[in-house]
Structure formats: structure tokens, C-alpha cells
Scaffold this active site. Structure first.
Site, short mmCIF file in Angstrom:
data_model
loop_
_atom_site.label_atom_id
_atom_site.label_comp_id
_atom_site.label_asym_id
_atom_site.label_seq_id
_atom_site.Cartn_x
_atom_site.Cartn_y
_atom_site.Cartn_z
N ARG A 233 -7.45 -38.06 105.73
CA ARG A 233 -8.32 -38.15 106.90
C ARG A 233 -8.43 -39.60 107.35
NH1 ARG A 233 -7.46 -33.70 107.63
NH2 ARG A 233 -8.85 -31.89 107.81
N GLU A 261 -9.72 -39.81 116.94
CA GLU A 261 -8.52 -39.15 117.46
C GLU A 261 -8.88 -38.38 118.74
OE1 GLU A 261 -6.50 -38.42 113.06
OE2 GLU A 261 -7.58 -36.79 114.05
N HIS A 283 -1.39 -37.13 114.25
CA HIS A 283 -2.01 -36.03 113.49
C HIS A 283 -1.19 -34.74 113.61
CE1 HIS A 283 -6.12 -34.70 111.75
NE2 HIS A 283 -5.14 -33.96 111.24
#
Length: 308
Positions: A233, A261, A283
Site C-alpha cells: 500500500r 492515487e 496501481h
């Protein structure tokens, strides 16, 4: 059953037709915090990936019975409020393990093999001017015999460990919870892992004990030439610290996750002097076609089994 899907853009081109067999479906590609209460007003089931479902949202949906998180992490849900209101919360675990393990090695080999340099060297016409058949530029090493330290030996971490072992790497790990004792691989302290590892990969959740776990001192502890990969993360690696250390210490870093993000601009990592040492992907480790299909199928099954 009224089903509301709040952020279908997350699933890319994966078919969502299976939800239609379960009830009346209302799907939105994205949903802002301001839009959420009105959109879930008549919902009996909410399907969300990252849209926050807090107590106020639940208050706005008096018929709500089930919240399906189309992901593994559920920190976007107010679980206390859901329990108090008798609302069931379900997630999907294990759907992306193979994809994340694969992307971990994709990132490693891109950095370890200096793929960016060699690709650009050929495309810029450099190889065509060589006097011999091979161009020996930045050197790279074999994975066999290297020490691979894993931070977070859950399902994904174990998958990475097994593949690394197959390549001949020596695997050790640090348990961020302090409760994981895997007899197959060596457990060690964070400091020793950082100091001794040629490759470090992170596969841990973000919580109070992992936030900024890798910051100035840890980055400076790393071996020169070592590779750090964060597929856990964002927020586990201190991005401000990294933007400074990566220019003064020859380490290589791959990030699939950031603290915010999508990536915000300006961002300190976009201004470093050695961009060849940094590889960032948006991601995507979890987003293989197969993983997204498993995610949707499992979410549909969570709704179907709840109805039984």
C-alpha cells in the site's frame, strides 16, 4: 433486489452482465462523495471498490442490507456503523494473488536488468554503431544466490517467496504484525532485513505500524544497488524521503502504489535527478484480465449467497 454499483470504471472492460440476474442494477462508472448518498438511496446492495461508505451514507440508504467491497481491503467501510445497523459487509480475498506475484517480478526484472536503458539504446540507434555484436552497458546480476527480504508474508508474500526460491534466491521475511511465524522461511528483524537484502518487496497492509515504515533511515540502510519494490500500500514507503535518498544513494525502486492515487502533481518523485532508478506503475498489479474476472465473479457470488 436493488443493486447499485458505484465505481465500475475500476473493473475496466470486465463484463458486469452477471449482476443483472440478481436484481435491478444501477451502475455508475465513478461516484464522488457528494453523489453517493443520493445514488444509494434505494439500494439494498451496494457494490464498491474505493467509494467510501460511512455512517452518513448508510443513513441515506434505509433499505441497505449488504455492502460488497469488490476488493480485499475494506478500510473504506465504517464497519462499526454497519454492525450497528445490521448491514452485512463482504469482500473478496485471494483473487489477485497470481497477478501481484507476477507484477512483482516484472518490476524487479525491469529494474534489475536496466531494461529502460537497453531498450532506449537500441531504439536511439546506438547498437547499430557498435563494433561488436553485444553492447555491455550497465551491468546486471543473476537472482540466484541473492537475498530477498519480504515485508509481509501473507498469501501474496508467500507466493513471491516461492517464486524467488525457485530462482535460487535466499528468502527471509519480516512480520509487520509480529504474529506470522512461517517455518519454511527465515524470520528476521526489519533492520536486518533491510541491511542484508539485495531485493526487498513489500506486501503488507497500511496501518499504524506500517505507515512510513520505510523512511530516511531505512533507505540509507539499504545496500548500494539493492532493489526495493512496494506492491502493498502507498504510505508504507515515505515518498518525500525516497525523493531525496534515491538521488544520493544508488538504489532502485519500483512502486505500484502511492500514498495518494491517482498520483498528484506536483509530486517529489517526478523531479528526481536519477529517474532511471525509479519505476512507477499506476496501481495495476492486481488488474490482470483473469484477476478482474475472478473479482467480479466472487462479488456476484457474495450477493447470491447472501440471498439464499
Amino acid at each position: 433486489m436493488n443493486i447499485v454499483l458505484l465505481d465500475t470504471l475500476t473493473y475496466g472492460d470486465t463484463s458486469l452482465e452477471g449482476f443483472n440476474a440478481l436484481g435491478a442494477v444501477c451502475a455508475y462508472s465513478t461516484t464522488s462523495a457528494e453523489e453517493t448518498p443520493e445514488r444509494v438511496r434505494d439500494a439494498e446492495v451496494i457494490v464498491t471498490n474505493k467509494v467510501v461508505i460511512n455512517d452518513a451514507v448508510m443513513e441515506a440508504a434505509p433499505s441497505l442490507k449488504l455492502i460488497c467491497v469488490a476488493a480485499t481491503g475494506m478500510n473504506n467501510i465504517d464497519h462499526e456503523a454497519a454492525a450497528r445497523r445490521g448491514i452485512t459487509v463482504k469482500n473478496v480475498a485471494g483473487y489477485s494473488t497470481d497477478a501481484v506475484v507476477q507484477h512483482t517480478f516484472s518490476m524487479l526484472f525491469y529494474l534489475m536488468g536496466h531494461s529502460r536503458y537497453y531498450d532506449e539504446y537500441v531504439k536511439s540507434g546506438g547498437w547499430q554503431k557498435e563494433a561488436v555484436f553485444a553492447h555491455i552497458g550497465p551491468s546486471f546480476s543473476e537472482l540466484r544466490g541473492k537475498t530477498w527480504g519480504i515485508i509481509g508474508l501473507g498469501e501474496i508474500g508467500r507466493g513471491v517467496a516461492n517464486v524467488a526460491k525457485a530462482f535460487g534466491a535466499n528468502v527471509c521475511y519480516y512480520s509487520t504484525s509480529g504474529q506470522n511465524d512461517n517455518g519454511e522461511f527465515e524470520i528476521t528483524t526489519l533492520s536486518r532485513l533491510i541491511e542484508n537484502s539485495d531485493i526487498i518487496s513489500i506486501h503488507a497492509p497500511l496501518n499504524a505500524s506500517t505507515e512510513n515504515l520505510i523512511s530516511h533511515s531505512e533507505l540509507l540502510q539499504m545496500k548500494d544497488g539493492a532493489v526495493l519494490l512496494n506492491l502493498g500500500r502507498g504510505g508504507i514507503v515515505d515518498e518525500d524521503a525516497l525523493s531525496v535518498i534515491i538521488d544520493v544513494k544508488p538504489i532502485f525502486v519500483g512502486l505500484d502504489v502511492l500514498s495518494r492515487e491517482p498520483m498528484q502533481t506536483p509530486h517529489p518523485l517526478l523531479s528526481i535527478q536519477h529517474p532511471e532508478r525509479l519505476y512507477i506503475t499506476p496501481h495495476i498489479a492486481w488488474t490482470s484480465r483473469e484477476a478482474r474476472q475472478r473479482l467480479i465473479e466472487s462479488t456476484i457470488e457474495n450477493i447470491r449467497s447472501f440471498r439464499v
